[in-house]
Design an enzyme around this catalytic site. Structure first.
Site, short mmCIF file in Angstrom:
data_model
loop_
_atom_site.label_atom_id
_atom_site.label_comp_id
_atom_site.label_asym_id
_atom_site.label_seq_id
_atom_site.Cartn_x
_atom_site.Cartn_y
_atom_site.Cartn_z
N LYS A 136 0.75 -0.73 -0.33
CA LYS A 136 0.31 -0.18 -0.23
C LYS A 136 0.71 1.11 0.03
CE LYS A 136 -0.23 -0.43 4.89
NZ LYS A 136 -1.67 -1.06 5.96
N TYR B 134 15.69 29.88 9.95
CA TYR B 134 13.94 30.86 9.81
C TYR B 134 13.85 31.23 11.44
CZ TYR B 134 12.28 30.54 5.19
OH TYR B 134 12.19 30.32 3.55
C1 LIG Z 1 -0.40 -2.18 6.49
C2 LIG Z 1 -0.87 -3.07 6.96
C3 LIG Z 1 -0.25 -4.13 7.58
C4 LIG Z 1 1.56 -4.46 7.49
O1 LIG Z 1 1.47 -4.17 8.42
P1 LIG Z 1 3.32 -3.55 8.54
O2 LIG Z 1 3.76 -3.41 10.28
O3 LIG Z 1 3.99 -2.52 7.57
O4 LIG Z 1 3.93 -5.09 9.25
C5 LIG Z 1 -0.81 -5.90 7.86
N1 LIG Z 1 -2.29 -6.03 7.58
C6 LIG Z 1 -3.27 -4.71 7.71
C7 LIG Z 1 -4.72 -4.56 7.91
C8 LIG Z 1 -2.61 -3.28 7.80
O5 LIG Z 1 -2.79 -2.24 7.57
#
Ligand SMILES: *Cc1c(COP(=O)(O)O)cnc(C)c1O
Length: 373
Positions: A46, A267
Site C-alpha cells: 500500500k 528562520y
Molecule cells: C499496513 C497493514 C499491514 C502491514 O503492517 P506492517 O506493520 O507494515 O507489517 C498488515 N495488515 C494490515 C491490515 C495493514 O493495514
C-alpha cells in the site's frame, strides 16, 4: 561514500539521492518467507509500497515468490495490477466504497469485507454477476479500526445465507501492538481472533503483520501480511533489527560558511552559535519529507561524524553544524548521509518524533531515485 553515487552526481546534477536496494528487499522477503514456512508470505504494498515505488517493488517480490499482495485502496489495486501477472492475488484492505463492487469483481481484485454492509454489497454483486466472488472477512479483535464486531461476526455466522455467492478465502484480523512482544494486547487479540475464526470453520486465518511474524508460530495463521519489515524497518521494538536496510538517503551540500559566535541560524533565528562554527547547508527540507521536528534534534553523517541539524528545517534545505569535520572537508556537491549505514531509518524517525513508516511514506518526489539490485 559510494563512488558510483558521486559519479552520478556529476552526470545528473541532482541535489539528493534516494537509493533503494531491491536486492535487500528480496532478501527481506525471503527471510520472512523462511521464518513463516510452510505458511504463505504475502506482501503489503500500500501507499506506493511504503513510498519506495510499487512499480519496482512488486515485480521483485513476485520474482521472489510472493503471490498475495495487499493494498489499502481500490485505486491502488488497479495500479498494482499492471505490474503483476495473473497468477497473483490483490487484496484491498480498506474494503470497497459503495459503487466500486462491479469494477472490482470484473478486475478480479479481492476486497476485504470490513462490515455487514460490505458483506451484503459483495454478496449482491456476486448474485448480479452470476458467479461466486472471492473475499476476505475482517473481524475486529480489539483495535477498533476496521472489521466486523464480534457481535456482527456472530450474527453472520448464524445467518450464513448472507454469505451466499461469496467465496470466503480467509478470516482476518489486525494486531495493534505486534511490534512489542511484551504487550498483553497481543494475547488478548489472539484469543478474540481465535474465537471469531471458530465461527467460520474451515476458513483459513490471516493475522500477522511484520511484528506478528516475530510473535511466534501461533500468530502466523495461513497467510501473513508483512509490510515495514520488507522495506527494512524494524518489526520488533527494542531489539536489534533483523531486517536488511533497503533505503539510503544522501543529500548534497549547497553552501558552506564559517560564522562567529552569536550568529543566528535559519528562520526565526532560533539557533544562536556559541563560539565560531562552521556550517553547511544541504539541499533537502520538509518538502522532501524530512520533518520540521528534526530542527535542532536530528543530524546527518559524513565519514562517520555526526553533524547536528541547527536551526529550523526549511522547505528545501537545512543547515548542519560541521565544525567537527576538518575545514574544507565538505565542499559544494559533497553528499552527507541522512539514512544509511551511520543513521538508521528508526533513528531519524525517533529524532523526528515519528515512526519509520511515516518517514518512508513521506519520502519526497524530488530525490534522484536509483534502484539497485
Ligand atoms: C499496513 C497493514 C499491514 C502491514 O503492517 P506492517 O506493520 O507494515 O507489517 C498488515 N495488515 C494490515 C491490515 C495493514 O493495514
Amino acid at each position: 561514500m559510494d563512488s558510483k553515487v558521486t559519479e552520478q552526481l556529476y552526470c545528473s546534477g541532482a541535489s539528493a539521492y534516494l537509493t533503494i536496494d531491491l536486492g535487500a528487499l528480496r532478501q527481506n522477503y525471503l527471510a520472512l518467507a523462511e521464518r513463516l514456512a510452510p505458511v504463505a508470505a504475502g506482501a503489503v504494498v500500500k501507499a506506493n509500497a511504503y513510498g519506495l515505488g510499487v512499480e519496482r517493488v512488486a515485480p521483485v517480490l513476485h520474482d521472489a515468490g510472493c503471490r498475495d499482495f495487499f493494498v489499502a485502496q481500490y485505486s491502488e489495486a488497479t495500479t498494482l495490477k499492471r505490474y503483476l501477472t495473473s497468477d497473483s492475488r490483490i487484496f484491498v484492505l480498506n474494503g470497497l466504497q459503495p459503487g466500486a463492487e462491479l469494477a472490482c469483481a470484473e478486475a478480479g481484485i479481492v476486497p476485504v469485507l470490513n462490515s455487514p454492509e460490505q458483506v451484503d454489497n459483495w454478496a449482491a454483486t456476486a448474485r448480479a454477476h452470476g458467479r461466486r466472488l472471492p473475499a476476505i472477512l475482517q473481524i475486529d479483535s480489539g483495535m477498533s479500526r476496521l472489521g466486523l464486531s464480534m457481535e456482527d461476526a456472530g450474527a453472520l455466522a448464524v445467518d450464513r445465507s448472507r454469505l451466499d455467492g461469496i467465496d470466503l478465502l480467509y478470516v482476518m484480523s489486525h494486531l495493534a501492538s505486534a511490534e512489542d512482544a511484551t504487550n498483553p494486547q497481543n494475547a488478548a487479540q489472539f484469543q478474540a481472533f481465535r474465537q471469531a475464526a471458530a465461527l467460520f470453520p474451515g476458513i483459513a486465518p490471516c493475522l500477522a503483520n511484520s511484528g506478528g511474524i516475530f510473535l511466534g508460530k501461533d500468530y502466523h495463521g495461513a497467510l501473513a501480511r508483512p509490510g515495514i519489515a520488507l522495506y527494512g524497518g524494524s518489526p520488533t521494538a527494542g531489539t536489534e533489527n533483523p531486517m536488511q536496510p533497503v533505503v539510503r538517503l544522501e543529500v548534497a551540500v549547497i553552501q558552506t560558511r564559517t560564522v562567529p559566535s552569536g550568529t543566528h541560524v535559519g528562520y526565526g533565528g532560533t539557533f544562536v552559535t556559541s563560539g565560531e562554527r562552521r556550517l553547511a547547508t544541504i539541499a533537502a527540507g520538509y518538502a522532501d519529507g524530512l520533518p520540521r521536528h528534526l530542527s535542532d534534534r536530528g543530524a546527518a553523517y559524513f565519514s562517520g561524524v555526526r553533524l547536528p541539524i541547527v536551526g529550523l528545517v526549511s522547505m528545501d534545505s537545512m543547515t548542519l553544524d560541521v565544525t567537527d569535520l576538518a575545514p574544507g572537508t565538505l565542499t559544494l556537491g559533497s553528499l552527507v548521509e541522512l539514512i544509511g549505514p551511520h543513521q538508521t531509518l528508526e533513528q531519524i524517525a525517533l529524532d523526528a518524533g515519528t515512526i519509520s513508516y511515516e518517514i518512508l511514506t513521506s519520502l519526497g518526489q524530488r530525490y534522484h531515485r536509483q534502484y539497485r539490485y
